[in-house]
Design a protein around this motif. Sequence first.
Motif, PDB file in Angstrom:
ATOM      1  N   ARG A  29       5.530  11.621   0.715  1.00  0.00           N
ATOM      2  CA  ARG A  29       4.102  11.605  -0.185  1.00  0.00           C
ATOM      3  C   ARG A  29       3.395  12.486   0.405  1.00  0.00           C
ATOM      4  O   ARG A  29       1.967  13.247  -0.185  1.00  0.00           O
ATOM      5  N   LEU A  30       2.724  12.135   2.081  1.00  0.00           N
ATOM      6  CA  LEU A  30       1.528  12.535   1.824  1.00  0.00           C
ATOM      7  C   LEU A  30       2.088  13.480   2.735  1.00  0.00           C
ATOM      8  O   LEU A  30       1.042  14.880   2.126  1.00  0.00           O
ATOM      9  N   ALA A  78       6.357   7.086   1.384  1.00  0.00           N
ATOM     10  CA  ALA A  78       4.288   7.012   1.549  1.00  0.00           C
ATOM     11  C   ALA A  78       4.348   8.859   2.861  1.00  0.00           C
ATOM     12  O   ALA A  78       3.725   9.616   2.042  1.00  0.00           O
ATOM     13  N   LEU A 118       0.944  -1.144  -0.026  1.00  0.00           N
ATOM     14  CA  LEU A 118      -0.201   0.270  -0.377  1.00  0.00           C
ATOM     15  C   LEU A 118       1.095   1.036   0.109  1.00  0.00           C
ATOM     16  O   LEU A 118       0.255   1.818  -0.651  1.00  0.00           O
ATOM     17  N   ALA A 119       2.039   1.573   0.757  1.00  0.00           N
ATOM     18  CA  ALA A 119       2.897   3.066   1.084  1.00  0.00           C
ATOM     19  C   ALA A 119       3.278   2.873  -0.721  1.00  0.00           C
ATOM     20  O   ALA A 119       3.827   3.889  -0.995  1.00  0.00           O
ATOM     21  N   CYS A 120       3.789   1.612  -0.947  1.00  0.00           N
ATOM     22  CA  CYS A 120       4.496   1.405  -2.072  1.00  0.00           C
ATOM     23  C   CYS A 120       3.223   2.348  -3.415  1.00  0.00           C
ATOM     24  O   CYS A 120       3.770   3.183  -4.259  1.00  0.00           O
ATOM     25  N   TRP A 121       2.607   1.786  -3.237  1.00  0.00           N
ATOM     26  CA  TRP A 121       1.369   2.273  -4.557  1.00  0.00           C
ATOM     27  C   TRP A 121       1.235   3.646  -4.005  1.00  0.00           C
ATOM     28  O   TRP A 121       0.875   4.398  -5.225  1.00  0.00           O
ATOM     29  N   TYR A 122       0.433   4.030  -3.205  1.00  0.00           N
ATOM     30  CA  TYR A 122       0.406   5.818  -2.774  1.00  0.00           C
ATOM     31  C   TYR A 122       1.784   6.286  -3.066  1.00  0.00           C
ATOM     32  O   TYR A 122       1.776   7.977  -3.144  1.00  0.00           O
ATOM     33  N   ALA A 123       2.926   6.415  -3.361  1.00  0.00           N
ATOM     34  CA  ALA A 123       3.842   6.712  -3.384  1.00  0.00           C
ATOM     35  C   ALA A 123       4.475   6.544  -4.566  1.00  0.00           C
ATOM     36  O   ALA A 123       5.129   7.705  -5.136  1.00  0.00           O
ATOM     37  N   THR A 166       1.181  17.006  -0.003  1.00  0.00           N
ATOM     38  CA  THR A 166      -0.402  17.539  -0.306  1.00  0.00           C
ATOM     39  C   THR A 166      -0.066  18.870   0.906  1.00  0.00           C
ATOM     40  O   THR A 166      -1.293  19.162   0.722  1.00  0.00           O
TER      41      THR A 166
END
Length: 744
Positions: A223-224, A220, A30-35, A227
């Motif tokens: 990435r957060l 991740a 999930l972290a890799c996908w989000y990043a 924003t």
Amino acid sequence: MRQEPFGGFDRRSLRRARLVVALTCLLGCLACWYALGLARLLSPGGWTPPSADSVRAEALLASEFHAGPPQLILLATTPDSVDAPQATAAGRDLTRRLAEDHRVAWVNSYWQHPLPSLRTEDRHSALVLIRFRGGERATRDAAGDVIDRFTGTRGPLRVSASGAAAVMDETERLSEEGMRFAEFVAVPLVLLILLWVLGSVTAALLPVVVGVVAVAATTAVLRLLSTVTEVSLFALNITTALGFGLAVDFSLLLVSRYREELAGGSGADRALRRTLRGAGRTVVFSAATIAASLCALLLFPLPLLRSLAYGGATVVCASAAGALTVLPALLILLGDRLDRWDVFAGLRRPHHTVSSGAWFRLARTVMRRPVLVTVGALALLVLLAAPVTHVRFGMYDDRILPPSSPVAETSQRLRADFGSEWVDAASVVLPAPAAGRPGAVPDPVLDAYARRLALMPGVRRVDARTGTYRDGRRSAAPDASSARFAGPGGTWLSVIPEGTDPLSPHGSRLAAGLRAVPAPGPVLVGGPGTRLADTEQVLAGRLPLVVGVTVLAAFALLLAFTRSVLIPVKALLLNALGLAATSGVLVAVFQQGHLAPLLGDVTAGGITDVVVPSLMFCVTFGLSMDYEVFLLSRIVEEHRRGSDTATAVAIGLQRTGRLFTSAALVFATVTAALALSSLVLLKLIGVGLAFAVLLDCTVIRALLVPAVMRLAGRANWWMPRFGRGKNRPVSSGTPIPAAPMEDS
């Protein structure tokens, strides 16, 4: 009787281990996908405080006067004249198409405003100046698109790009290339080192798994954060290297201690519990110390340093959490298969007792002549630190790019053909009162102010609404182009420096001089030199606080860890010496140009970037404390088990010397690979961090620590009565007999 069906672990431990690994895999994916796409959201800037006067001046120029320093400069060249009909048509078409782009705030070109300063004397080259709307991220994206669309051959014109936005775009591209190449080089070398140190393919992969988990979690988080705040691209580069380095550190410590407990006769389940109580405590203190030193960067109001604090603290905590949860779970699942596939088995020497080990003998040798070793090591560190006395602080510009870069080539041509007018000029803004009129400052008052500015040392020319000034005299009367210096927002003046680099100490001094000139009202000064001056002021003002917070936090943690006053003081002083030596080497290599045959020309204008010392201080300080905690954990443990100081130091160094030197070698390999990048800044960070950890694990940990602790003797363990507490042993066992060596 408890059933132990799998490598000595019971079924409950096995179920928990499977659950931990499954959850880790899920969260990691999930972290890799989000990043995904993180690099495009990061900023290659962040070197100047957003609230600085120089930033406010440039924002006011852009909004009120459609002026100020252009963010993108297009250099258009032609074999004929830029005034030829075909070149004029192509230039006007280029200007029109740029002006129609909604992302462009304003465009000034030679074909729009035929000023002599916008073309060369031979009329073969002309400039198009562009400023974009929005913040740094929007500017970078728009500039990259404009460069892709409008550079190259356009009819009779050959267009190339320069300016701050072009440098940012090129820096991002080269940074990504450098990271990929560094990974390509470093990963095989790191795996070889881990295979040799950990003794099997299976064990060597454990730190890699922990590192991947830590880096995935950190990306991740970045990435957060991107924003809600500006996050630097360099934070991703540094924290990635830091994450793998710390994963190796913590994994080496835990796996080595686990094997040691197994060799001492403990069952697998008991050995793992004892490992987490002993080495796990060391990991927690080490991570806390490193995170505290990195969090001190939050006290600097620079986006670059703050984003490094966010990413660094996250990756430290993620590495420690992975080492204390994922690694034990993997050890349980591996069971008795941990030591399979030792590809270097035939090259290993037979196992020796602790008292016959190489590190033990080295410590004994050092402690027999502590004065000689201390004086020699200190002399070496002072010699390495000596170049710091010649440091020249500045800020990097396009010269961090390799000479082969198209942006670097264009920037050099701009300096040679157009001088400093459009790149290095300072802007002096006199905002109008709320109810003011265009050009609220009366002409005579503005004339007198411009004359005073023109008399400043280092000023070649001042352009204003009232004319052009040189040496305190008006050399030209106002013309039609002077109208651009006035508007509803007030008045501004352009100050052209006298051929000095504005991002060097000369530019900083010039900015201070311009601000000191009495002005006819509130004034904002912008430009490269003032950005440097603002950054220097913020860093110098906050640095004592940052150093104080870092030192106090490290002292408090080491005091709680060792129950000693002198040992934390000794650790802080030795770390300070190591930092001074590293700083001296960086000045010698990256400012004075030593090692140029090996690294190429990395001087970037002969200055040391003013932000780098703060960055290097917090990162290298944290890593040095990491190795210090590794070593002290075993020294303190052996002393609490009854060994005298000399024996405890020798045993502690034997138990951990191979670990922290191997960890330092892995980290140095990862960071030194950054030196293969074509960006000077990544070269500096890579070389600096690699040298710092190698110096720390050799001269400081292997030589100075045993020598100084031998000289201190029983004073090492002094603690005020109120802070002694209860010094329980951290591990059971009996001290290893060794030849006696009385404490001093």
